[in-house]
Design an enzyme around this catalytic site. Structure first.
Site, PDB file in Angstrom:
ATOM      1  N   THR A   1      34.987   1.080  24.363  1.00  0.00           N
ATOM      2  CA  THR A   1      36.755   1.666  25.670  1.00  0.00           C
ATOM      3  C   THR A   1      35.867   0.446  26.757  1.00  0.00           C
ATOM      4  OG1 THR A   1      36.182   4.006  24.797  1.00  0.00           O
ATOM      5  CG2 THR A   1      37.448   3.254  27.069  1.00  0.00           C
TER       6      THR A   1
ATOM      7  N   THR B   1      33.724   7.132  29.361  1.00  0.00           N
ATOM      8  CA  THR B   1      33.914   6.023  28.428  1.00  0.00           C
ATOM      9  C   THR B   1      32.607   7.409  27.660  1.00  0.00           C
ATOM     10  OG1 THR B   1      33.105   4.692  27.031  1.00  0.00           O
ATOM     11  CG2 THR B   1      32.263   4.977  29.394  1.00  0.00           C
TER      12      THR B   1
HETATM   13  N1  ASP Z   1      35.818   7.690  24.847  1.00  0.00           N
HETATM   14  C1  ASP Z   1      36.620   7.350  23.650  1.00  0.00           C
HETATM   15  C2  ASP Z   1      37.362   8.334  22.695  1.00  0.00           C
HETATM   16  O1  ASP Z   1      36.284   9.206  22.580  1.00  0.00           O
HETATM   17  C3  ASP Z   1      34.911   5.912  23.001  1.00  0.00           C
HETATM   18  C4  ASP Z   1      34.821   5.631  23.552  1.00  0.00           C
HETATM   19  O2  ASP Z   1      34.653   5.988  25.021  1.00  0.00           O
HETATM   20  O3  ASP Z   1      33.291   4.694  23.202  1.00  0.00           O
HETATM   21  O4  ASP Z   1      38.023   7.414  21.542  1.00  0.00           O
END
Ligand code: ASP
Length: 324
Positions: free
Chosen positions: A198, A247
């Site tokens: 992300t 994230t």
């Molecule tokens: N937080 C994001 C999600 O759960 C994924 C990520 O940050 O890598 O969709």
């Protein structure tokens, strides 16, 4: 570095404000991966995030949908900086947002993005939109609309109404990985092994304007339609005092209310450092794995406080102070 334990890393700093309206402080992240990454991927991603922040300007990108030109012209330089940074990271297949995003369990890329800034304090987001690279353009467009959070169906429709051409964000690399996961019948999420994810950009300008933007392709191989934290206030939040982008595992970020927890702590008079540290310690006790970048503004004291914190993962991030 304020705190380093085996599981928790927190870096914090304080920067004098009041350097004129053209001054801005920005923090960005490119997701969080395993604590002991292999293959140099994290370093490459970290360099890229730093370069994007360094090069980000407050201009209007040439590929912006024409229907959004007016809102870009009317936006503050800080909003344009934060959006330009997010769009650049979305365009880079190194990250799990926009081009090269993870695929959900049915092989479809569904993107989510959100935006919030401190003047209107309006949270806008799209969840699970298909056939688009710059999902952040839709989140941005929803700042002008009455209903400011749309699900996949509504987001796909908004994309068509705005005349944004259908563009597949699926790369050969992501498709090959998805096929190989399926072949190995990996039921659980695994797309974060050695990968970064992300993207998020937050900033504060010399006129004490804050903004936060987050964009994601999700965790990879998830149930079709799954929604994580990124298009919610748990993962992206901005008030007159703080800007935050998170994230990591969305289900845990939502259950922990990570961004609101940090915001409320700062707004109740605690330092960002202490709130970030306490939150990550508690998250560690619960076995959570996530990270956040945050800026807290204190115009009365003439300083901002920034923090980048992670628990049970390795955050890819960078910061910059710049004059436009
Ligand atoms: N937080 C994001 C999600 O759960 C994924 C990520 O940050 O890598 O969709």
């Amino acid at each position: 570095m304020a705190v380093t334990t085996t599981n928790i890393q927190i870096e914090v700093g304080r920067v004098p404000m009041g350097k004129g309206p053209n001054w801005a402080f920005l923090l960005a992240h490119g997701g969080a991966g395993p604590q002991d990454p292999s293959g140099g991927m994290i370093e490459q991603a970290e360099k890229r995030v730093a370069t994007v922040l360094n090069q980000a300007g407050a201009g209007i990108p040439s590929d912006i949908p024409s229907v959004l030109k007016l809102s870009w012209q009317q936006a503050t330089p800080l909003e344009r900086l934060v959006m330009n940074g997010t769009r650049e990271l979305e365009a880079d297949p190194l990250f799990n947002a926009g081009l090269g995003a993870s695929l959900q369990g049915d092989g479809q890329a569904r993107l989510s993005a959100s935006f919030m800034e401190s003047q209107r304090q309006k949270f806008s987001a799209v969840m699970n939109v298909t056939n688009i690279v710059h999902a952040c353009d839709l989140a941005w467009a929803l700042q002008e609309q009455r209903h400011c959070v749309l699900d996949g169906m509504g987001s796909d429709d908004l994309k068509r109404r705005l005349g944004i051409p259908a563009t597949s964000p699926v790369t050969k690399d992501r498709l090959a990985k998805w096929i190989s996961y399926k072949r190995r019948e990996l039921a659980a999420q695994a797309d974060s092994s050695g990968k970064t994810g992300t993207v998020g950009v937050i900033g504060l300008s010399g006129s004490n304007h804050l903004a936060a933007s987050t964009s994601t392709g999700g965790v990879g191989n998830e149930a079709p339609g799954r929604v994580g934290d990124s298009p919610t206030i748990a993962g992206n939040y901005c008030s007159k005092q703080v800007a935050i982008s998170c994230t990591g595992l969305g289900e845990q970020i939502i259950a922990f209310a990570l961004a609101p927890r940090l915001a409320l702590g700062v707004e109740s008079g605690k330092t960002l450092e202490s709130v970030m540290t306490k939150s990550m310690e508690l998250a560690d006790q619960r076995g959570y794995s996530f990270a956040a970048i945050a800026i807290a503004s204190d115009p009365a004291a003439g300083v901002l406080e920034w923090a980048a914190g992670s628990v049970n993962c390795r955050l890819v991030w960078s910061k910059i102070e710049k004059c436009l």
